[in-house]
Design an enzyme around this catalytic site. Sequence first.
Site, PDB file in Angstrom:
ATOM      1  N   LYS A 115       0.862  -1.189   0.000  1.00  0.00           N
ATOM      2  CA  LYS A 115       0.000   0.000   0.000  1.00  0.00           C
ATOM      3  C   LYS A 115       0.892   1.230   0.000  1.00  0.00           C
ATOM      4  CE  LYS A 115      -4.507   0.781   0.237  1.00  0.00           C
ATOM      5  NZ  LYS A 115      -5.570  -0.183  -0.115  1.00  0.00           N
TER       6      LYS A 115
HETATM    7  N1  GLU Z   1      -7.192   0.109  -3.322  1.00  0.00           N
HETATM    8  C1  GLU Z   1      -7.933  -1.075  -3.651  1.00  0.00           C
HETATM    9  C2  GLU Z   1      -7.986  -2.013  -2.461  1.00  0.00           C
HETATM   10  O1  GLU Z   1      -7.863  -1.602  -1.341  1.00  0.00           O
HETATM   11  C3  GLU Z   1      -7.451  -1.728  -4.937  1.00  0.00           C
HETATM   12  C4  GLU Z   1      -6.027  -2.197  -4.937  1.00  0.00           C
HETATM   13  C5  GLU Z   1      -5.535  -2.671  -6.303  1.00  0.00           C
HETATM   14  O2  GLU Z   1      -6.305  -2.703  -7.244  1.00  0.00           O
HETATM   15  O3  GLU Z   1      -4.354  -3.021  -6.367  1.00  0.00           O
HETATM   16  O4  GLU Z   1      -8.217  -3.192  -2.597  1.00  0.00           O
END
Ligand code: GLU
Length: 425
Positions: A115
């Site tokens: 993240k």
């Molecule tokens: N931000 C989204 C999540 O928390 C998508 C992450 C992604 O597509 O890599 O799952």
Amino acid sequence: MSSTLDRSAVQAPLNVWQMAQQQLDDIAEIIGLDSSIHSYLREPKRVLIVSVPVRMDSGTHRVFEGYRVQHNMARGPAKGGIRFHPDVTLDEVKALAMWMSWKCALVNIPFGGAKGGVVCDPKNMSLQELENLTRRFTSEISIIIGPEKDIPAPDVYTTPQIMAWIMDTFSMQKGYSIPGVVTGKPIAIGGSLGRDKATARGCLYVVNEAMKELRLTVDGARVAIQGFGNAGLHAAELMSAAGYRIVAVSDSRGGVANPKGLDVAKLIAFKGETGTVAGFSGGEKISNKELLEYECDVLVPAALEKVITADNAPRIKAKIVAEAANGPTLPEADEILHERGIMVLPDILANAGGVTVSYFEWVQDLQELFWEEQMVNDRLRRIMERAFRDTLEQARRLKVNMRRGAYAVAVGRVAEATSLRGVYP
Ligand code: GLU
């Protein structure tokens, strides 16, 4: 390795990182996780903190703090979004990265968890300032991202346009186009059909499964949605098209409710014009707090963490809580909802549609072969239904709630990969 668990660190009020670690500790005990693997999974693999100098429109420079955390990469390259928000903290990003590891494992896509976040207030920045921030942040984290290493995506307050700048900046540094470095891109530069609505669509698919399981009727079932960003807005749209009745919605500025059902098309148009759902004339004004306790069958928290607490959990009316947001429910609230017979579809299941279609996008970019939307949605549905069944099966086998069922599947898979690979050197 020996386990170095410090349970005394887990005190109220929990921050999200403690909450994430506590969720892992809890499932480790239930599934009898090896203590070496447990201590390994309890910490992120890699944390990068960057200073991001940005030329502002005024001509002066401001330095923002940003993070990219990679939690575990045993099952494949790290994957996870980037959040631009004033309340971003390193602990939050660490928690979100850990949750991505579990999420990718639960839907069984070949990714680890990561993240990113930048502490900033995008609502008070110009487009040019946002572009400058995005490009410099990308450049700073380019030492650890890449299509075979770590693939960012959108999250809270980041958009397809921001993904386009990430793709361009990374590509410029390498000298050729590398669309697979980031997902959630616009279609014109290698995005996938269906990615924009994927989080909401995945959520709809698992809510449908839960409705069947609980023998509830979809037609006219009442839905309250907190948050009207990418997840919440599309959830309102798709769920209402599927026959659900959207009775309440809210965003950071307030909410609106109507027990007879809100006109979702008008609501979306209103949000487009004013930037908020607050003040929409098709219903009564309600607060975010009231929304969570509103009379409904399905509650969809689709905003930020820690909104369902021991305080409001006893008053939640829904029969199903579908966590489109990451981390909306505190552990003590989980227990209360479970005791009250409310089925919680945990974040790592309910919002996994987004990363699942991100996986499809990455595959399409690497193969330079693009799919029709129907194929994206069909494959997404099969994956979500499978993940729901795996979760339910584990929950039944272990006689635990759905979160623990999902964690048992996901942590089990990450632990297996981590232990098979062993410790280097
Ligand atoms: N931000 C989204 C999540 O928390 C998508 C992450 C992604 O597509 O890599 O799952």
